[in-house]
Design a protein around this motif. Sequence first.
Motif, PDB file in Angstrom:
ATOM      1  N   GLY A   1       9.317   2.590   7.793  1.00 15.23           N
ATOM      2  CA  GLY A   1       8.375   1.553   7.418  1.00 15.23           C
ATOM      3  C   GLY A   1       9.021   0.183   7.295  1.00 15.23           C
ATOM      4  N   ALA A   2       8.163  -0.805   7.127  1.00 17.78           N
ATOM      5  CA  ALA A   2       8.628  -2.193   7.048  1.00 17.78           C
ATOM      6  C   ALA A   2       9.566  -2.393   5.865  1.00 17.78           C
ATOM      7  N   GLY A   3      10.623  -3.149   6.118  1.00 22.14           N
ATOM      8  CA  GLY A   3      11.563  -3.463   5.064  1.00 22.14           C
ATOM      9  C   GLY A   3      12.602  -2.396   4.795  1.00 22.14           C
ATOM     10  N   ARG A   4      12.568  -1.299   5.534  1.00 19.44           N
ATOM     11  CA  ARG A   4      13.541  -0.225   5.333  1.00 19.44           C
ATOM     12  C   ARG A   4      14.378  -0.037   6.585  1.00 19.44           C
TER      13      ARG A   4
ATOM     14  N   ARG B   1       7.781   9.715   1.167  1.00 20.72           N
ATOM     15  CA  ARG B   1       7.443  10.099  -0.210  1.00 20.72           C
ATOM     16  C   ARG B   1       8.665   9.963  -1.104  1.00 20.72           C
ATOM     17  N   TRP B   2       9.822  10.383  -0.603  1.00 19.80           N
ATOM     18  CA  TRP B   2      11.037  10.359  -1.412  1.00 19.80           C
ATOM     19  C   TRP B   2      11.620   8.950  -1.497  1.00 19.80           C
ATOM     20  N   LEU B   3      11.364   8.130  -0.482  1.00 13.69           N
ATOM     21  CA  LEU B   3      11.923   6.775  -0.477  1.00 13.69           C
ATOM     22  C   LEU B   3      11.040   5.782  -1.213  1.00 13.69           C
ATOM     23  N   ALA B   4       9.817   6.173  -1.529  1.00 18.95           N
ATOM     24  CA  ALA B   4       8.888   5.254  -2.169  1.00 18.95           C
ATOM     25  C   ALA B   4       9.359   4.876  -3.589  1.00 18.95           C
TER      26      ALA B   4
END
Length: 236
Positions: free
Chosen positions: A193-196, A233-236
């Motif tokens: 996703g954006a920013g990662r 889910r884990w990076l959120a």
Amino acid sequence: MTSTPLTIHESLREEIISRPDMILDDRDLMQALIAANERAMGGNIVDLRGIAMERLEIRLDRLEDTHRGVIAAAYENLAGTNQIHRAILRMLDPLEFEPFLRDLGGEVAEILRVDRVRLVLESAQNDSDPAIRRLGDVLSVAEPGFIESYVSDGRGAPRRPVTLRQLAGGDPAIFGDAATWVRSEACLRLDFGAGRLPGLLVLGSEDPHMFTPQQGTDLLAFFAGVFERAMRRWLA
């Protein structure tokens, strides 16, 4: 003395008349009859009908070979689809991050029939985090830009979601001590996703024919897409 051959001849004649498909469906019998007809016509007569039938037989043989190939490919594709589905269901079972990654290198790898599964995450930080050390068999952290360089092999190749290739040996940075016997790999790019920063899922196999550039990548791309969403889910 002559009644028996005559009876056999008549019974055979009646059988053929009543069931002509018995001969028409038998390729060897038809070829024998055509050959006998050509001999009876003599060598100076060209039997165009016989030539046409011979060409049709060749085309039929090719069509049957193609048909068998299509069926075999369909069964192989179905088996591959079922395999990916099973791996995805197993991958989605864990409710915590560490079991999720352990299963990735365990049961998920077994279902996919690969010898090693490695997840590479790019990060500006080092890998001194205790969680990273505990999951070192599956997870590794690399500097930004490592994934692009690794997948393209330093040649700036076009970006593809899945790269399949055969190897003389794996990269120790990815496979560690197992690198010496890895002979093929699948590199699945991951977009979180954006920013990662991006990630990379690498499947390694001792079999040099497990992953080759000629193979299709749709199923692996689908697997990577599900993995991306699970990781978010884990990076959120």
